[in-house]
Design a protein around this motif. Structure first.
Motif, PDB file in Angstrom:
ATOM      1  N   GLY A  45       0.691  -1.201   0.161  1.00  0.00           N
ATOM      2  CA  GLY A  45      -0.132   0.115  -0.022  1.00  0.00           C
ATOM      3  C   GLY A  45       0.924   1.250   0.085  1.00  0.00           C
ATOM      4  N   THR A  46       1.822   1.373   0.792  1.00  0.00           N
ATOM      5  CA  THR A  46       3.029   2.132   0.774  1.00  0.00           C
ATOM      6  C   THR A  46       3.420   2.601  -0.512  1.00  0.00           C
ATOM      7  N   GLY A  47       3.877   1.504  -0.864  1.00  0.00           N
ATOM      8  CA  GLY A  47       4.667   1.465  -2.339  1.00  0.00           C
ATOM      9  C   GLY A  47       3.598   2.029  -3.453  1.00  0.00           C
ATOM     10  N   ILE A  48       2.541   1.668  -3.483  1.00  0.00           N
ATOM     11  CA  ILE A  48       1.403   2.426  -4.361  1.00  0.00           C
ATOM     12  C   ILE A  48       1.525   3.691  -4.238  1.00  0.00           C
ATOM     13  N   VAL A  49       1.212   4.387  -3.149  1.00  0.00           N
ATOM     14  CA  VAL A  49       1.181   5.663  -2.841  1.00  0.00           C
ATOM     15  C   VAL A  49       2.450   6.301  -3.267  1.00  0.00           C
ATOM     16  N   PHE A  62       4.790   9.473  -9.990  1.00  0.00           N
ATOM     17  CA  PHE A  62       4.166   9.661 -11.141  1.00  0.00           C
ATOM     18  C   PHE A  62       3.429  11.245 -11.263  1.00  0.00           C
ATOM     19  N   ILE A  63       2.796  11.755 -10.262  1.00  0.00           N
ATOM     20  CA  ILE A  63       2.201  12.899 -10.395  1.00  0.00           C
ATOM     21  C   ILE A  63       3.400  13.805 -10.368  1.00  0.00           C
ATOM     22  N   THR A  64       4.630  13.828  -9.654  1.00  0.00           N
ATOM     23  CA  THR A  64       5.594  14.692  -9.795  1.00  0.00           C
ATOM     24  C   THR A  64       6.297  14.677 -10.985  1.00  0.00           C
ATOM     25  N   PHE A  65       6.340  13.664 -11.796  1.00  0.00           N
ATOM     26  CA  PHE A  65       6.709  13.530 -13.310  1.00  0.00           C
ATOM     27  C   PHE A  65       6.014  14.348 -14.244  1.00  0.00           C
ATOM     28  N   ILE A  66       4.490  14.078 -14.126  1.00  0.00           N
ATOM     29  CA  ILE A  66       3.807  14.541 -15.061  1.00  0.00           C
ATOM     30  C   ILE A  66       3.770  16.227 -14.784  1.00  0.00           C
ATOM     31  N   LEU A  67       3.662  16.695 -13.655  1.00  0.00           N
ATOM     32  CA  LEU A  67       3.626  18.087 -13.231  1.00  0.00           C
ATOM     33  C   LEU A  67       4.937  18.761 -13.597  1.00  0.00           C
ATOM     34  N   TYR A  68       6.073  18.088 -13.588  1.00  0.00           N
ATOM     35  CA  TYR A  68       7.374  18.680 -13.897  1.00  0.00           C
ATOM     36  C   TYR A  68       7.125  19.034 -15.397  1.00  0.00           C
TER      37      TYR A  68
END
Length: 149
Positions: free
Chosen positions: A6-10, A16-22
């Motif tokens: 669960g922690t790994g998925i988070v 992934f969100i950081t990558f897209i926002l960058y």
């Protein structure tokens, strides 16, 4: 320290969100990635859409239409013999979808039935040609897409 699934998925979602926002921030802030509109005053242009459709229909209804072709010399526009070249007035707008800075217009001023746009004025690639012209009080709009080698 042990990380459960669960922690790994988070963590994966967060990365992934950081990558897209960058990449979103990079594209929006870098002038190399230009986000231009095709027409500067889009809404003013849209108000005249019905007139544009009427001019396009006028051109479509012609028995003999102007022919726009790409040749080794450049782009040639040949008007049919039924038109007197001296009475044709208007302009030819050349749009480069990939670079607004290359767009230009040429007035239609003919002594014979052929208008030549020299190849030195055109870089290779895709061009949209809009020819707005009048003949004997009637307005026409001819649109063509060409590719220059």
């Amino acid at each position: 320290m042990k990380i459960n699934w669960g922690t790994g998925i988070v963590i994966a979602f967060g990365l992934f969100i950081t990558f897209i926002l960058y990449f979103v921030i990079k594209v929006q802030s870098d002038s190399k990635y230009d986000n231009e509109l095709v027409v500067e005053e889009y809404y003013k242009h849209d108000v005249h859409f019905q007139e544009e459709m009427e001019r396009t229909q006028n051109a479509y209804d012609l028995g003999e239409k102007p022919v726009i072709t790409s040749t080794s010399e450049g782009v040639t526009i040949v008007f049919p013999d039924i038109f007197d070249p001296n009475n044709i007035k208007g302009k030819v707008s050349l749009y480069r979808p990939s670079n607004k800075k290359l767009d230009f217009e040429i007035p239609i001023s003919l002594s014979n039935a052929t208008l030549l746009i020299p190849k030195k004025s055109l870089l290779g690639g895709h061009w949209d040609i809009n020819m707005e012209w009048q003949y004997e009080g009637k307005s026409y709009l001819t649109k063509e897409k060409i590719y220059i080698n």
